[in-house]
Design an enzyme around this catalytic site. Structure first.
Site, PDB file in Angstrom:
ATOM      1  N   TYR A  68      58.729 -12.836  87.179  1.00 58.38           N
ATOM      2  CA  TYR A  68      59.628 -12.416  88.261  1.00 58.38           C
ATOM      3  C   TYR A  68      60.929 -11.882  87.660  1.00 58.38           C
ATOM      4  O   TYR A  68      61.522 -12.532  86.791  1.00 58.38           O
ATOM      5  CB  TYR A  68      59.930 -13.580  89.195  1.00 58.38           C
ATOM      6  N   PHE A  79      52.904 -16.263  88.438  1.00 60.66           N
ATOM      7  CA  PHE A  79      52.946 -16.517  89.879  1.00 60.66           C
ATOM      8  C   PHE A  79      53.795 -17.729  90.273  1.00 60.66           C
ATOM      9  O   PHE A  79      54.133 -17.901  91.442  1.00 60.66           O
ATOM     10  CB  PHE A  79      51.538 -16.683  90.478  1.00 60.66           C
TER      11      PHE A  79
END
Length: 223
Positions: A68, A79
């Site tokens: 991210y 994730f």
């Protein structure tokens, strides 16, 4: 990052890679990136996905894309949200599919418990610049070679389940011996381009994984 030490026998793989010219370039690129800007995850978490279990205990490889690129989320597991925020982005859709598939209403966004059970949550690049998707995944940065070599290493050394979500992950299929390994593939759980609705929803990956594990007399994943 030069003196990487893992608590597992994945260190053998790292020691092999350290001697290759590309890895020295990768180390240089990563160090420069951290010196010149904000990069995720924290430097100590780059190889975190390899620190939970020995290779003989590997059950599943789930391939993501990049960490991210926003503060407070990436922590070395594909994730997963490191600070257990409310699930967003692809993870929200993963949890929706988990609910539809197995009836599990998961709210914990930190997927470390999956990793502890032998799930390798592996991104295709292990670092990223703030708010700059794909920034460290260019061919000359080094991560593409590293991840390809890691997948090939897994393919040679163990029988496992590869979960390929989306086109980026599916490109790694050429590195996997389909006669030896189990491959589960589908669209990416992202909402971008309708991928979740068109190719991920209702694919039931979690029950399929556990079905394969049962057939191999291995302990199922508690999702």
């Amino acid at each position: 990052m030069e003196n990487i030490k893992l608590s597992t026998d994945w260190q053998k793989f790292l020691d092999i890679e350290k001697e290759k010219p590309y890895f020295k370039t990768l180390i240089s690129n990563v160090n420069t990136s951290y010196q010149n800007g904000q990069v995720f995850p924290d430097k100590n978490d780059i190889f975190k996905s390899l620190n939970y279990f020995n290779i003989k205990d590997l059950k599943v490889v789930i391939l993501g894309q990049d960490p991210y690129p926003t503060p407070g989320r990436a922590h070395g597991l594909a994730f997963s949200f490191g600070n257990n925020e409310k699930p967003r982005d692809s993870l929200k859709n993963i949890f929706a599919e988990l609910s539809d598939d197995l009836g599990i209403k998961r709210t914990n966004s930190d997927l470390s418990d999956w990793a502890k059970q032998g799930v390798l949550l592996l991104n295709c690049s292990l670092t990223i610049d703030i708010n700059n998707k794909l920034s460290h995944r260019s061919a000359n940065f080094g991560w593409v070679t590293f991840i390809n070599n890691l997948i090939s290493y897994v393919n040679r050394n163990v029988n496992t389940i590869f979960v390929l979500w989306g086109n980026d992950a599916k490109k790694k299929k050429e590195l996997i011996d389909e006669k030896k390994q189990i491959i589960i593939e589908s669209g990416h759980p992202s909402n971008m381009g309708g991928s979740y609705l068109r190719g991920f929803k209702n694919t039931k990956p979690f029950s399929k994984i556990n079905e394969y594990l049962r057939a191999q007399n291995k302990k199922e994943i508690i999702w």
